[in-house]
Write an enzyme that holds these catalytic residues in place. Structure first.
Site, PDB file in Angstrom:
ATOM      1  N   HIS A 121      34.434  46.786  33.462  1.00  0.00           N
ATOM      2  CA  HIS A 121      35.090  47.179  34.708  1.00  0.00           C
ATOM      3  C   HIS A 121      34.006  47.540  35.714  1.00  0.00           C
ATOM      4  O   HIS A 121      34.053  47.112  36.858  1.00  0.00           O
ATOM      5  CB  HIS A 121      36.034  48.356  34.451  1.00  0.00           C
ATOM      6  CG  HIS A 121      36.844  48.751  35.639  1.00  0.00           C
ATOM      7  ND1 HIS A 121      37.662  47.865  36.303  1.00  0.00           N
ATOM      8  CD2 HIS A 121      36.954  49.938  36.296  1.00  0.00           C
ATOM      9  CE1 HIS A 121      38.259  48.487  37.309  1.00  0.00           C
ATOM     10  NE2 HIS A 121      37.832  49.745  37.337  1.00  0.00           N
ATOM     11  N   HIS A 169      34.426  45.095  44.462  1.00  0.00           N
ATOM     12  CA  HIS A 169      35.623  45.417  43.692  1.00  0.00           C
ATOM     13  C   HIS A 169      36.843  44.842  44.400  1.00  0.00           C
ATOM     14  O   HIS A 169      37.263  45.336  45.448  1.00  0.00           O
ATOM     15  CB  HIS A 169      35.751  46.929  43.543  1.00  0.00           C
ATOM     16  CG  HIS A 169      36.802  47.362  42.571  1.00  0.00           C
ATOM     17  ND1 HIS A 169      37.656  46.468  41.940  1.00  0.00           N
ATOM     18  CD2 HIS A 169      37.165  48.597  42.114  1.00  0.00           C
ATOM     19  CE1 HIS A 169      38.472  47.129  41.140  1.00  0.00           C
ATOM     20  NE2 HIS A 169      38.187  48.414  41.236  1.00  0.00           N
ATOM     21  N   CYS A 193      43.908  48.912  40.000  1.00  0.00           N
ATOM     22  CA  CYS A 193      42.813  47.992  39.727  1.00  0.00           C
ATOM     23  C   CYS A 193      42.924  47.294  38.375  1.00  0.00           C
ATOM     24  O   CYS A 193      42.061  46.481  38.023  1.00  0.00           O
ATOM     25  CB  CYS A 193      41.481  48.735  39.831  1.00  0.00           C
ATOM     26  SG  CYS A 193      41.247  49.500  41.443  1.00  0.00           S
TER      27      CYS A 193
END
Length: 426
Positions: free
Chosen positions: A316, A353, A176
């Site tokens: 994040h 996400h 990620c």
């Protein structure tokens, strides 16, 4: 004429073009309007059956591609849409003739076997030649399309051919953190003088049954299926995991002086970059947060700035219980009491996400925040976690001048990357 240099004597890296696709829409304008209005792109999955699955929601781009296609195919399509918008905005080259290098963050290789699945039968599961054996198996199928998409660098190679970038395209996958890592590589190449321009793309079209099942087994996904738009709840007490999503973000990076010389519109600069590995666990962060803390501090040091220079933190902020707490703890370790006065928000509360693409997409939104003086909210923030004392921008966008953003990207496998994004130097 004197060259523009940073505090360490390196070329300043400017952003002259950007593009984005997410569950909120195609293009910067549609995405920004929806993001700052607090709209959610999360919805029920209709592309494939979800019966008996724990999670049945995602941020898919069904408005563009309602039918299920292979992950590499969708990742390539999304990459091309975002990159085309970025290149056009930059005005740097004619279609198919981009005068620079390509750095692309892509999802891991995923192959759907149209034939029998006994490829690994009778082999040592610990052998290190799994990729070579997979390629040999694909060759035996006599299916050119399957073979092409089995090659790790396929999406980047095809994108390079499409846009005419020079040199070998660079593919990378750091979980990620990948989108931020791709930007980092582009910045480093320009600073070294390897190129005066770089097309940087993060793309991910991997919302599929297998991915949902694997993340569910890790208890990483939200199971708030009844109300999809409220499922992603970063920094909230009742957060229960992240929501998988698709999308792509692209930036055109240039040597600042070269961009100015050709009359380019400077959208901002990448002031600092950083990465730090965490060897503690495949999915969990080191309990003391030291790798994340080091990455944040390294980004500030690389940019030659102090914590007082940061106006906004694009977190994040996945919405998993441990990740949000770790990010807050690490930020507090670096910023101290000053953190309480720095607004922070998570784009993932609205777009989900986007995994490999997240760092690039969030860099685009960070640049827009600087340009517009408007901070996107963290929606679904109605039940603050008292263990996370942050100035989370709740539910409604906040008008506030912003000249420097810290954008964080942390991934499984111990991948931590931070970007310091700033307005054009005066």
């Amino acid at each position: 004429m004197a060259k523009t240099r940073d505090h360490l004597g390196r070329p300043v890296v400017a952003v002259t073009g950007m593009g984005v696709v997410s569950s909120l829409g195609q293009g910067i304008d549609d995405n920004w309007a929806a993001l700052t209005a607090g709209k959610s792109g999360i919805h029920r999955i209709t592309r494939f059956p979800t019966l008996h699955m724990r999670t049945t929601i995602a941020g898919t781009v069904d408005f563009l591609y309602p039918d299920e296609v292979r992950s590499p195919v969708l990742s390539e399509r999304l990459a091309h849409l975002a990159a085309a918008e970025a290149v056009e905005q930059s005005g740097i080259g004619a279609p198919g003739d981009f005068p620079g290098m390509l750095f692309m963050a892509v999802p891991p290789v995923e192959i759907e076997w149209p034939a029998r699945r006994d490829f690994f039968a009778g082999t040592d599961p610990e052998a290190g030649d799994a990729y070579d054996r997979m390629i040999q198996r694909v060759l035996s199928l006599n299916d050119p399309d399957t073979y092409e998409f089995a090659l790790y660098g396929c999406v980047a190679d095809r994108t390079a051919d499409h846009f005419g970038t020079r040199g070998a395209p660079i593919s990378l996958s750091t979980a990620c953190a990948s989108g931020a890592s791709a930007i980092q590589l582009g910045v480093e190449a320009i600073r070294r003088g390897d190129t005066e321009a770089a097309l940087v793309v993060g793309t991910d079209g991997s919302v599929r049954i297998e991915g949902l099942v694997r993340f569910s087994l890790l208890s990483a996904l939200s199971t708030s299926n009844d109300d999809p738009e409220k499922a992603s709840r970063p920094f909230s007490r009742d957060r229960d995991g992240f929501v998988m999503a698709e999308g792509a973000g692209a930036l055109v990076l240039e040597d600042y002086d070269a961009a100015r010389a050709r009359g380019a519109n400077i959208l901002g600069v990448i002031r600092g970059i950083a990465e730090k590995a965490d060897d503690f666990h495949r999915t969990r962060s080191k309990p003391d947060g030291s790798p994340v803390i080091a990455a944040i501090q390294q980004a500030l040091d690389d940019g030659g700035v102090s914590t007082a220079d940061v106006d906004y933190i694009n977190a994040h902020g996945t919405g998993t219980p441990e990740n949000d707490k770790m990010e807050a703890m690490s930020l507090e370790a670096v910023f101290g009491e000053a953190l309480k006065g720095i607004p922070i928000s998570s784009n993932k509360s609205m777009i989900g996400h986007t995994l490999t693409a997240a760092g690039a997409i969030e860099a685009v939104f960070s640049l827009k925040t600087i340009a517009e003086g408007l901070i996107p909210p963290t929606i679904n923030y109605h039940n603050p976690d008292p263990a996370i004392p942050l100035d989370v921008v709740p539910n409604v966008a906040r008008a506030q001048p912003v000249s420097m953003v810290l954008s964080n990207s942390f991934g499984f496998g111990g991948q931590n990357a931070c970007l310091l994004i700033a307005a054009e130097p005066a």
